[in-house]
Design an enzyme around this catalytic site. Structure first.
Site, PDB file in Angstrom:
ATOM      1  N   HIS A 221      -9.457   1.403   4.914  1.00 38.07           N
ATOM      2  CA  HIS A 221      -8.006   1.352   6.005  1.00 38.07           C
ATOM      3  C   HIS A 221      -8.503   2.559   6.967  1.00 38.07           C
ATOM      4  O   HIS A 221      -8.908   3.213   7.217  1.00 38.07           O
ATOM      5  CB  HIS A 221      -7.036   2.549   4.643  1.00 38.07           C
ATOM      6  CG  HIS A 221      -5.267   1.919   5.142  1.00 38.07           C
ATOM      7  ND1 HIS A 221      -4.995   2.959   6.148  1.00 38.07           N
ATOM      8  CD2 HIS A 221      -4.306   0.854   5.363  1.00 38.07           C
ATOM      9  CE1 HIS A 221      -3.961   2.472   6.653  1.00 38.07           C
ATOM     10  NE2 HIS A 221      -3.441   1.949   5.603  1.00 38.07           N
TER      11      HIS A 221
ATOM     12  N   GLU B 299      -6.729   4.615   8.162  1.00 36.17           N
ATOM     13  CA  GLU B 299      -6.267   5.824   7.797  1.00 36.17           C
ATOM     14  C   GLU B 299      -7.738   6.769   6.890  1.00 36.17           C
ATOM     15  O   GLU B 299      -8.074   8.201   7.235  1.00 36.17           O
ATOM     16  CB  GLU B 299      -5.155   6.146   6.688  1.00 36.17           C
ATOM     17  CG  GLU B 299      -4.022   5.888   7.298  1.00 36.17           C
ATOM     18  CD  GLU B 299      -2.926   5.497   6.569  1.00 36.17           C
ATOM     19  OE1 GLU B 299      -2.639   6.023   5.296  1.00 36.17           O
ATOM     20  OE2 GLU B 299      -1.666   5.168   7.078  1.00 36.17           O
TER      21      GLU B 299
ATOM     22  N   GLY C 289       2.202   1.831  10.813  1.00 35.31           N
ATOM     23  CA  GLY C 289       2.970   3.160  10.926  1.00 35.31           C
ATOM     24  C   GLY C 289       3.676   3.691  11.680  1.00 35.31           C
ATOM     25  O   GLY C 289       4.816   4.676  11.856  1.00 35.31           O
TER      26      GLY C 289
ATOM     27  N   ASN D 113       0.687  -1.464  -0.471  1.00 30.77           N
ATOM     28  CA  ASN D 113      -0.355  -0.332   0.256  1.00 30.77           C
ATOM     29  C   ASN D 113       1.411   0.758  -0.073  1.00 30.77           C
ATOM     30  O   ASN D 113       1.618   1.074   1.208  1.00 30.77           O
ATOM     31  CB  ASN D 113      -0.678  -0.020   1.353  1.00 30.77           C
ATOM     32  CG  ASN D 113      -1.880   1.395   1.423  1.00 30.77           C
ATOM     33  OD1 ASN D 113      -1.885   1.664   0.162  1.00 30.77           O
ATOM     34  ND2 ASN D 113      -2.391   1.729   2.868  1.00 30.77           N
ATOM     35  N   TRP D 114       1.299   1.887  -1.246  1.00 33.28           N
ATOM     36  CA  TRP D 114       2.259   3.102  -0.906  1.00 33.28           C
ATOM     37  C   TRP D 114       1.417   4.498  -0.812  1.00 33.28           C
ATOM     38  O   TRP D 114       2.030   5.178  -0.653  1.00 33.28           O
ATOM     39  CB  TRP D 114       2.340   3.373  -2.651  1.00 33.28           C
ATOM     40  CG  TRP D 114       3.381   2.256  -3.607  1.00 33.28           C
ATOM     41  CD1 TRP D 114       3.498   0.939  -2.774  1.00 33.28           C
ATOM     42  CD2 TRP D 114       3.462   2.976  -4.850  1.00 33.28           C
ATOM     43  NE1 TRP D 114       4.081   0.302  -3.770  1.00 33.28           N
ATOM     44  CE2 TRP D 114       4.159   1.281  -5.534  1.00 33.28           C
ATOM     45  CE3 TRP D 114       3.928   2.927  -5.964  1.00 33.28           C
ATOM     46  CZ2 TRP D 114       4.432   0.611  -6.230  1.00 33.28           C
ATOM     47  CZ3 TRP D 114       4.222   2.492  -6.975  1.00 33.28           C
ATOM     48  CH2 TRP D 114       4.797   1.471  -7.514  1.00 33.28           C
ATOM     49  N   LYS D 115      -0.107   4.432   0.175  1.00 30.24           N
ATOM     50  CA  LYS D 115      -0.752   5.141   0.493  1.00 30.24           C
ATOM     51  C   LYS D 115      -0.610   6.449  -0.735  1.00 30.24           C
ATOM     52  O   LYS D 115       0.017   6.794  -1.919  1.00 30.24           O
ATOM     53  CB  LYS D 115       0.160   5.751   1.798  1.00 30.24           C
ATOM     54  CG  LYS D 115       0.180   4.277   2.265  1.00 30.24           C
ATOM     55  CD  LYS D 115      -0.137   4.855   4.571  1.00 30.24           C
ATOM     56  CE  LYS D 115       0.698   3.615   4.977  1.00 30.24           C
ATOM     57  NZ  LYS D 115      -0.189   3.459   5.975  1.00 30.24           N
TER      58      LYS D 115
ATOM     59  N   GLY E 130       2.634  -1.030   4.651  1.00 29.41           N
ATOM     60  CA  GLY E 130       2.216   0.173   3.517  1.00 29.41           C
ATOM     61  C   GLY E 130       4.295   0.585   3.643  1.00 29.41           C
ATOM     62  O   GLY E 130       4.526   0.410   2.194  1.00 29.41           O
ATOM     63  N   GLY E 131       4.756   1.689   4.848  1.00 30.98           N
ATOM     64  CA  GLY E 131       6.333   2.259   4.274  1.00 30.98           C
ATOM     65  C   GLY E 131       7.333   0.929   3.927  1.00 30.98           C
ATOM     66  O   GLY E 131       8.006   1.586   2.949  1.00 30.98           O
TER      67      GLY E 131
ATOM     68  N   GLU F 269      -5.207  -4.977  10.717  1.00 30.70           N
ATOM     69  CA  GLU F 269      -4.423  -4.274  10.903  1.00 30.70           C
ATOM     70  C   GLU F 269      -4.367  -3.734  11.768  1.00 30.70           C
ATOM     71  O   GLU F 269      -5.601  -2.511  12.477  1.00 30.70           O
ATOM     72  CB  GLU F 269      -4.133  -3.214   9.744  1.00 30.70           C
ATOM     73  CG  GLU F 269      -3.865  -3.944   8.657  1.00 30.70           C
ATOM     74  CD  GLU F 269      -3.516  -2.868   7.217  1.00 30.70           C
ATOM     75  OE1 GLU F 269      -2.311  -3.273   6.697  1.00 30.70           O
ATOM     76  OE2 GLU F 269      -3.823  -1.639   7.016  1.00 30.70           O
TER      77      GLU F 269
ATOM     78  N   SER G  51       3.488  -1.848  10.617  1.00 27.08           N
ATOM     79  CA  SER G  51       4.561  -2.319  10.716  1.00 27.08           C
ATOM     80  C   SER G  51       5.627  -3.852  10.560  1.00 27.08           C
ATOM     81  O   SER G  51       6.941  -3.991  10.813  1.00 27.08           O
ATOM     82  CB  SER G  51       5.438  -1.418  12.010  1.00 27.08           C
ATOM     83  OG  SER G  51       4.823  -0.661  12.141  1.00 27.08           O
TER      84      SER G  51
HETATM   85  C1  PEP Z   1      -0.836   0.410   5.993  1.00 25.63           C
HETATM   86  O1  PEP Z   1      -0.608   1.465   5.426  1.00 25.63           O
HETATM   87  O2  PEP Z   1      -1.704  -0.895   5.379  1.00 25.63           O
HETATM   88  C2  PEP Z   1       0.409  -0.677   7.006  1.00 25.63           C
HETATM   89  C3  PEP Z   1       0.664  -1.572   7.316  1.00 25.63           C
HETATM   90  O3  PEP Z   1       1.577   0.854   7.234  1.00 25.63           O
HETATM   91  P1  PEP Z   1       2.786   0.388   7.646  1.00 25.63           P
HETATM   92  O4  PEP Z   1       3.046  -1.372   6.631  1.00 25.63           O
HETATM   93  O5  PEP Z   1       3.812   1.451   7.032  1.00 25.63           O
HETATM   94  O6  PEP Z   1       3.075  -0.142   9.264  1.00 25.63           O
END
Ligand code: PEP
Length: 255
Positions: free
Chosen positions: A97, A99, A175, A9-11, A235-236, A169, A214
């Site tokens: 998500h 966010e 994040g 997930n590049w956000k 994500g990251g 999640e 994470s």
């Molecule tokens: C996400 O955005 O779905 C996520 C899990 O982010 P991260 O891996 O950065 O915690």
């Protein structure tokens, strides 16, 4: 054989040029690998068109979107519909998500409408669920997860189960660099899978449950080898080709 899906997930990251560079690096890293692991990248909407050309004819990386509206068209300024996403060859759409739930007031009822519309369009929803830190501290985790699963999947027939993906999640793990413990992840996944069987009967067993929060190249192995984990939503760590590739190789080695 364990089902494995690694989704990035590049956000709100990467211009078109940067997206092309990242996807080319991922494709090149997978070139010599025989993969049974599903690999999905979810770039921003603005990169879908160009990436559809870069990904054309490849069989290893599938494209997804990060959100959609449940109506197919109309007066919804700033929104993107499922047919608009589908024209670029996307097969997955992330919905719910945390966010989007936090910053854009996406509720379980809205997520349910989106899930139904995505399935009716022959695409797959990646439905994100998870408790906040406060809910976990107040021992509400399972209550929250049960409500989210039930509401997000309301009125969806079991024939659609094979196209649904759930991503567990925990909000506090996204994040933050603090992933949930192995016991917390395994227990939550087992609980979610039990809810899926309650809803879809035996078809519920075919729904992959990904972990997100994470995940990185250091902790991926120990998370992905947990019994009820079928992959990860990342994500990251999905923004760097070498890290994302390393997680994909790890998942593949565990199949
Ligand atoms: C996400 O955005 O779905 C996520 C899990 O982010 P991260 O891996 O950065 O915690």
């Amino acid at each position: 054989m364990k089902k494995m899906l690694i989704a990035g997930n590049w956000k709100m990251n990467k211009t078109v040029g940067e997206s092309v560079k990242l996807v080319r690096q991922i494709l090149s890293g997978l070139e010599k690998h025989d993969l049974q692991t599903g690999v999905v990248v979810c770039p921003p909407f603005t990169s879908l068109d160009e990436l559809s050309r870069v990904l054309k004819d490849n069989k290893k990386v599938i494209m997804g979107a990060q959100n959609c509206h449940y109506e197919s068209k109309g007066a919804f300024t700033g929104e993107i519909s499922i047919p608009m996403i589908k024209q670029f060859g996307c097969e997955y759409i992330i919905i719910g998500h945390s966010e989007r739930r936090t910053f854009f007031n996406e509720t379980d009822d809205i997520i349910n409408q989106k899930a139904k519309a995505i399935l009716q369009s022959d695409l797959s929803p990646i439905i994100c669920i998870g408790e906040t830190l406060e809910e976990r501290k107040n021992e509400k985790t399972y209550q929250v997860l049960e409500h989210q699963v039930k509401t997000c999947l309301r009125d969806i027939q079991s024939l659609f189960a094979e196209r649904i993906v759930i991503a567990y999640e925990p909000v506090w793990a996204i994040g933050t660099g603090i992933s949930a413990t192995h016991a917390q992840i395994q227990d939550a996944h087992e609980f979610i899978k039990r809810q899926l069987v309650k809803i879809f009967a035996k078809s519920g067993n075919s729904v992959p449950v990904l972990y997100g929060g994470s995940v990185n190249d250091d902790n991926a192995r120990s998370i992905l080898e947990l019994k009820d984990v079928n992959g990860a939503l990342i994500g990251g760590a999905s923004l760097k080709a070498d890290v994302f590739l390393s997680i994909i190789y790890t998942a593949q080695a565990l199949i």
